[in-house]
Design a protein around this motif. Structure first.
Motif, PDB file in Angstrom:
ATOM      1  N   ILE A   1      -6.303  -5.673  -3.022  1.00 51.58           N
ATOM      2  CA  ILE A   1      -7.298  -6.551  -3.654  1.00 51.58           C
ATOM      3  C   ILE A   1      -6.651  -7.530  -4.629  1.00 51.58           C
ATOM      4  O   ILE A   1      -6.956  -8.732  -4.624  1.00 51.58           O
TER       5      ILE A   1
ATOM      6  N   THR B   1       0.816  -1.228   0.000  1.00 51.97           N
ATOM      7  CA  THR B   1       0.000   0.000   0.000  1.00 51.97           C
ATOM      8  C   THR B   1       0.840   1.263   0.000  1.00 51.97           C
ATOM      9  O   THR B   1       0.336   2.348  -0.294  1.00 51.97           O
TER      10      THR B   1
ATOM     11  N   SER C   1      -7.834  -0.824  -1.518  1.00 46.71           N
ATOM     12  CA  SER C   1      -7.764  -1.082  -2.959  1.00 46.71           C
ATOM     13  C   SER C   1      -6.428  -1.678  -3.390  1.00 46.71           C
ATOM     14  O   SER C   1      -6.372  -2.508  -4.302  1.00 46.71           O
TER      15      SER C   1
END
Length: 197
Positions: A157, A30, A154
Motif C-alpha cells: 500500500i 512483501t 498491506s
C-alpha cells in the motif's frame, strides 16, 4: 514483417519492461515470491495491459501525435489504425484471460484498470486532472496487483501511494510538454487551461 516491427514500436517496449518489473519489485517488498507462478502471470498481465493501453492511446491520439510526436507509427502513417485497434483487443483479451487463470480478484483488477485506461485514451486524457488521476491510479495499482498475487496486500500500500504521487507529477509535466498538440486538438488539460507557469 514491417507491421510486426511497427506494432512493437507502438507497444513502447521500454515502458512495457518497466511495467513488467513493477510486479516482482512490489512482491519483493512483501518478503515472499510464493506462489511464484502467480507472480510471473501477474507480471505478464501488467505488461499486456500496458501494451494495450499504449496502443489505444496512440490510436486516439493520431492527430495530436502528428504535432507532438510525429515519429509514432500511427501518426507517421506507418501502420493501419484498424490493425492497431485489433492488436489492442487481442492484447487486452490475452491479459484478462491470464489474470483469470490466477483468480477472480486478479481478473477483476485487470479488467477495471484496462477499462479505465481505455477511457483515459478515449476521453479522460483531454480533461483537466481526471486523465492524470487515472494514469496515476492505474500505475499505483500495479504494486497492489503484486501484493494480491502473493496474498500480502498491506505491504504494497505505501509504495503504491508513492507511485501514485510520482506518476501524478510526471503526468502534469507530460501535459506541459504536449501543450501545443493538445491545444491544437481541442484538449482541455491542466496545462492548456491554466498555462505552464
Amino acid at each position: 514483417m514491417k507491421t510486426i516491427y511497427y506494432l512493437i514500436r507502438l507497444s513502447r517496449p521500454s515502458n512495457v519492461f518497466i511495467a513488467f518489473c513493477v510486479v516482482p519489485v512490489a512482491v519483493s517488498i512483501t518478503g515472499t515470491f510464493q506462489p511464484l507462478e502467480n507472480v510471473i502471470l501477474a507480471a505478464i498481465t501488467v505488461a499486456l495491459v500496458t501494451i494495450g493501453a499504449n496502443t489505444i492511446n496512440d490510436y486516439y491520439d493520431i492527430e495530436i501525435d502528428k504535432i507532438n510526436k510525429p515519429d509514432r507509427p500511427l501518426a507517421a502513417n506507418k501502420l493501419d489504425p484498424k490493425i492497431a485497434f485489433i492488436y489492442f483487443i487481442i492484447v487486452y483479451i490475452a491479459a484478462w484471460l491470464i489474470a483469470l487463470s490466477i483468480n477472480w480478484i486478479m481478473f477483476l483488477i485487470a479488467f477495471i484498470i484496462g477499462l479505465l485506461l481505455y477511457f483515459y485514451s478515449y476521453k479522460l486524457k483531454r480533461t483537466i486532472i481526471w486523465g492524470n488521476l487515472t494514469v496515476s491510479f492505474s500505475s499505483a495499482m500495479a504494486f497492489i496487483y503484486g501484493g494480491f498475487a502473493v496474498n500480502r496486500l498491506s505491504a504494497t500500500i505505501f509504495p503504491a501511494g508513492f507511485a501514485f504521487l510520482f506518476h501524478f507529477g510526471r503526468e502534469i509535466i507530460k501535459d506541459m510538454e504536449d501543450i501545443t498538440g493538445d491545444r491544437g486538438a481541442g484538449s482541455v488539460t491542466f496545462s492548456v487551461k491554466y498555462g505552464t507557469n
